[in-house]
Design a protein around this motif. Structure first.
Motif, PDB file in Angstrom:
ATOM      1  N   ALA A  37      17.543   7.285  -7.194  1.00 54.61           N
ATOM      2  CA  ALA A  37      18.877   7.351  -6.610  1.00 54.61           C
ATOM      3  C   ALA A  37      19.934   7.463  -7.707  1.00 54.61           C
ATOM      4  CB  ALA A  37      19.141   6.109  -5.773  1.00 54.61           C
ATOM      5  N   ILE A  38      21.067   8.057  -7.346  1.00 55.33           N
ATOM      6  CA  ILE A  38      22.239   8.099  -8.214  1.00 55.33           C
ATOM      7  C   ILE A  38      23.391   7.465  -7.444  1.00 55.33           C
ATOM      8  CG2 ILE A  38      23.809   9.541  -9.558  1.00 55.33           C
ATOM      9  CD1 ILE A  38      21.667  11.732  -9.512  1.00 55.33           C
ATOM     10  N   VAL A  39      24.007   6.445  -8.039  1.00 57.63           N
ATOM     11  CA  VAL A  39      25.084   5.714  -7.367  1.00 57.63           C
ATOM     12  C   VAL A  39      26.252   5.532  -8.332  1.00 57.63           C
ATOM     13  CG1 VAL A  39      23.563   4.498  -5.763  1.00 57.63           C
ATOM     14  CG2 VAL A  39      24.041   3.496  -8.011  1.00 57.63           C
ATOM     15  N   THR A  40      27.422   5.287  -7.781  1.00 53.72           N
ATOM     16  CA  THR A  40      28.631   5.080  -8.572  1.00 53.72           C
ATOM     17  C   THR A  40      29.104   3.644  -8.404  1.00 53.72           C
ATOM     18  OG1 THR A  40      29.275   7.389  -8.208  1.00 53.72           O
ATOM     19  CG2 THR A  40      30.973   5.871  -9.019  1.00 53.72           C
ATOM     20  N   PRO A  88      27.780  -6.128  -0.414  1.00 49.88           N
ATOM     21  CA  PRO A  88      26.575  -5.275  -0.429  1.00 49.88           C
ATOM     22  C   PRO A  88      26.926  -3.814  -0.666  1.00 49.88           C
ATOM     23  CG  PRO A  88      26.632  -6.691   1.517  1.00 49.88           C
ATOM     24  CD  PRO A  88      27.979  -6.761   0.888  1.00 49.88           C
ATOM     25  N   LEU A  89      26.082  -3.131  -1.451  1.00 48.74           N
ATOM     26  CA  LEU A  89      26.288  -1.711  -1.723  1.00 48.74           C
ATOM     27  C   LEU A  89      25.072  -0.866  -1.360  1.00 48.74           C
ATOM     28  CD1 LEU A  89      28.085  -1.875  -5.201  1.00 48.74           C
ATOM     29  CD2 LEU A  89      29.130  -1.394  -2.972  1.00 48.74           C
ATOM     30  N   TRP A  90      23.931  -1.125  -2.013  1.00 49.45           N
ATOM     31  CA  TRP A  90      22.767  -0.262  -1.871  1.00 49.45           C
ATOM     32  C   TRP A  90      21.497  -1.100  -1.819  1.00 49.45           C
ATOM     33  CZ3 TRP A  90      25.084   0.220  -7.032  1.00 49.45           C
ATOM     34  CH2 TRP A  90      26.271   0.937  -7.016  1.00 49.45           C
ATOM     35  N   PHE A  91      20.431  -0.523  -1.224  1.00 54.99           N
ATOM     36  CA  PHE A  91      19.137  -1.192  -1.298  1.00 54.99           C
ATOM     37  C   PHE A  91      18.004  -0.181  -1.376  1.00 54.99           C
ATOM     38  CE2 PHE A  91      19.557  -0.560   3.261  1.00 54.99           C
ATOM     39  CZ  PHE A  91      18.263  -0.519   3.791  1.00 54.99           C
ATOM     40  N   LEU A  92      16.909  -0.631  -1.987  1.00 56.73           N
ATOM     41  CA  LEU A  92      15.658   0.112  -2.072  1.00 56.73           C
ATOM     42  C   LEU A  92      14.631  -0.573  -1.194  1.00 56.73           C
ATOM     43  CD1 LEU A  92      15.545   0.550  -5.958  1.00 56.73           C
ATOM     44  CD2 LEU A  92      16.234   2.294  -4.296  1.00 56.73           C
ATOM     45  N   LEU A  93      13.775   0.196  -0.560  1.00 57.69           N
ATOM     46  CA  LEU A  93      12.762  -0.330   0.357  1.00 57.69           C
ATOM     47  C   LEU A  93      11.371   0.106  -0.082  1.00 57.69           C
ATOM     48  CD1 LEU A  93      11.758  -1.537   3.113  1.00 57.69           C
ATOM     49  CD2 LEU A  93      12.239   0.732   4.098  1.00 57.69           C
ATOM     50  N   SER A  94      10.483  -0.854  -0.275  1.00 64.43           N
ATOM     51  CA  SER A  94       9.070  -0.566  -0.510  1.00 64.43           C
ATOM     52  C   SER A  94       8.287  -1.125   0.671  1.00 64.43           C
ATOM     53  CB  SER A  94       8.599  -1.197  -1.818  1.00 64.43           C
ATOM     54  OG  SER A  94       7.244  -0.879  -2.055  1.00 64.43           O
ATOM     55  N   LEU A  95       7.666  -0.242   1.433  1.00 71.54           N
ATOM     56  CA  LEU A  95       7.001  -0.609   2.673  1.00 71.54           C
ATOM     57  C   LEU A  95       5.511  -0.307   2.572  1.00 71.54           C
ATOM     58  CD1 LEU A  95       7.344  -1.530   5.651  1.00 71.54           C
ATOM     59  CD2 LEU A  95       7.818   0.854   6.232  1.00 71.54           C
ATOM     60  N   ILE A 121      25.776  -1.562   3.798  1.00 71.23           N
ATOM     61  CA  ILE A 121      24.847  -1.316   2.699  1.00 71.23           C
ATOM     62  C   ILE A 121      24.035  -0.057   2.998  1.00 71.23           C
ATOM     63  CG2 ILE A 121      22.958  -2.755   3.622  1.00 71.23           C
ATOM     64  CD1 ILE A 121      22.490  -3.688   0.694  1.00 71.23           C
ATOM     65  N   SER A 122      23.763   0.746   1.961  1.00 64.97           N
ATOM     66  CA  SER A 122      23.093   2.034   2.136  1.00 64.97           C
ATOM     67  C   SER A 122      21.682   1.998   1.551  1.00 64.97           C
ATOM     68  CB  SER A 122      23.882   3.149   1.439  1.00 64.97           C
ATOM     69  OG  SER A 122      25.167   3.297   1.997  1.00 64.97           O
ATOM     70  N   LEU A 123      20.713   2.540   2.286  1.00 74.57           N
ATOM     71  CA  LEU A 123      19.372   2.740   1.748  1.00 74.57           C
ATOM     72  C   LEU A 123      19.397   3.964   0.842  1.00 74.57           C
ATOM     73  CD1 LEU A 123      16.330   2.095   1.675  1.00 74.57           C
ATOM     74  CD2 LEU A 123      16.067   3.591   3.671  1.00 74.57           C
ATOM     75  N   VAL A 124      18.996   3.781  -0.426  1.00 68.34           N
ATOM     76  CA  VAL A 124      19.105   4.879  -1.384  1.00 68.34           C
ATOM     77  C   VAL A 124      17.754   5.329  -1.938  1.00 68.34           C
ATOM     78  CG1 VAL A 124      21.457   4.301  -2.049  1.00 68.34           C
ATOM     79  CG2 VAL A 124      19.555   3.264  -3.297  1.00 68.34           C
ATOM     80  N   GLY A 125      16.651   4.713  -1.488  1.00 65.38           N
ATOM     81  CA  GLY A 125      15.348   5.142  -1.965  1.00 65.38           C
ATOM     82  C   GLY A 125      14.298   4.079  -1.742  1.00 65.38           C
ATOM     83  N   GLY A 126      13.100   4.339  -2.268  1.00 71.50           N
ATOM     84  CA  GLY A 126      12.025   3.375  -2.133  1.00 71.50           C
ATOM     85  C   GLY A 126      10.668   4.035  -2.164  1.00 71.50           C
ATOM     86  N   ASP A 127       9.714   3.419  -1.450  1.00 73.71           N
ATOM     87  CA  ASP A 127       8.334   3.872  -1.519  1.00 73.71           C
ATOM     88  C   ASP A 127       7.611   3.426  -0.255  1.00 73.71           C
ATOM     89  OD1 ASP A 127       6.006   4.970  -2.808  1.00 73.71           O
ATOM     90  OD2 ASP A 127       5.353   2.924  -3.204  1.00 73.71           O
TER      91      ASP A 127
END
Length: 313
Positions: A37-40, A88-95, A121-127
């Motif tokens: 992800a790319i975030v500011t 809260p801003l962003w989160f990553l999810l590993s499922l 809060i925004s989902l920005v990536g994961g696995d």
């Protein structure tokens, strides 16, 4: 009679596109779909990062509805951000999934994004991978430079306060294990509400803060240890009674649940005793110089307390 789950041969990328591409905030330059992800980050803020892994059968019941699993797993992470006073801003999810069950995934994503949208809060990536059911979330928030709440700032004489009535997490779990699926405590256990607004309101006034996951006394112990080995005197007469969350319990059971129960995700904080508390908060004790936690019972007599709580390993 309901039909059995439908298992579909979706690959990892198709699964992510179908269930986890979701609207994102303006701070997200690139979300799911790239290698990373790319975030500011917000100008003038420090980033606050937390991560929790929830295992089926240990951190949530095997028969919990998928939507509640999604909601609850994100709420646990957001509560950590709340305890730091962060937005809260962003989160990553590993499922990790034993099988690709589309009905379960649809429910999980619905509960997850219900809370994500409500808290910004925004989902920005994961696995996504195959294995025993587990959910790991890494969440990031932001706090103005120098204003993050910490565990380590409690001072002798500070008031010890909670952001609401504790005990419903443990009561809800107990009721769930007895087969109950309705009621205020069960609802609190299924979908705890992270106290993000309270955490942000406590910036600049709370001297220390933590969210209650292991139990009030146990998590108070973490503050006292981090603050240089201080102690505390709690007062049983100050514990709030009559909450709808604990309506099924007698007064003494309510007090016991409030002190020893976990899984509440209510904020526990220390603050100057002259400070006007935010609405819904309760003072339950005072920070002392003598190490250890004591409890004054209803007769004003001190009773020693143990600091034991939930063990994560």
């Amino acid at each position: 009679m309901s039909s059995p789950p439908t298992f579909v041969a979706l690959d990892e990328f198709a699964l992510i596109r179908r269930y986890f591409h979701h609207a994102q905030g303006d701070s997200v330059v690139a979300g799911p779909g790239d290698d990373a992800a790319i975030v500011t980050p917000p100008v003038g803020h420090e980033l606050v990062l937390t991560q929790d892994t929830s295992l089926a059968g240990r951190h949530f019941p095997l028969d919990m509805a998928a939507a509640d699993v999604g909601y609850r797993c994100l709420a646990v992470n957001l509560s950590d951000l709340a305890a730091m006073g962060a937005q809260p801003l962003w989160f990553l999810l590993s499922l990790t999934l034993p099988e690709v069950d589309e009905a379960w995934l649809e429910g999980f994503a619905a509960g997850l994004f219900e809370l994500a949208d409500a808290t910004g809060i925004s989902l920005v990536g994961g696995d996504v991978t195959r294995g025993p059911l587990s959910v790991s979330i890494q969440a990031t928030g932001a706090v103005p430079v120098g204003q993050a709440l910490r565990r380590s700032g409690a001072r002798v004489g500070d008031a010890i306060c909670v952001g609401g009535v504790t005990g419903a997490g443990l009561l809800g779990l107990q009721q769930w294990q007895q087969g109950q699926r309705e009621g205020a405590a069960v609802a609190h256990f299924r979908r705890p509400v992270p106290q993000l607004a309270l955490g942000q309101a406590l910036r600049g006034s709370a001297t220390a803060c933590i969210d209650i996951s292991d139990g009030t006394v146990a998590d108070l112990g973490h503050i006292l240890t981090a603050s240089g080995g201080l102690g505390a005197l709690l007062d049983e007469a100050w514990l709030p009674l009559g909450s709808p969350l604990l309506v099924d319990c007698d007064a003494q059971t309510q007090r016991q649940l409030q002190l020893q129960g976990g899984d509440d995700y209510v904020l526990l904080f220390t603050i100057d005793p002259r400070t006007t508390l935010p609405e819904g908060c309760h003072r339950i004790g005072t920070v002392e110089s003598q190490p250890g936690v004591r409890l004054n019972n209803l007769l004003g007599q001190p009773v020693p307390l143990t600091l034991g709580g939930w063990q994560h390993f």
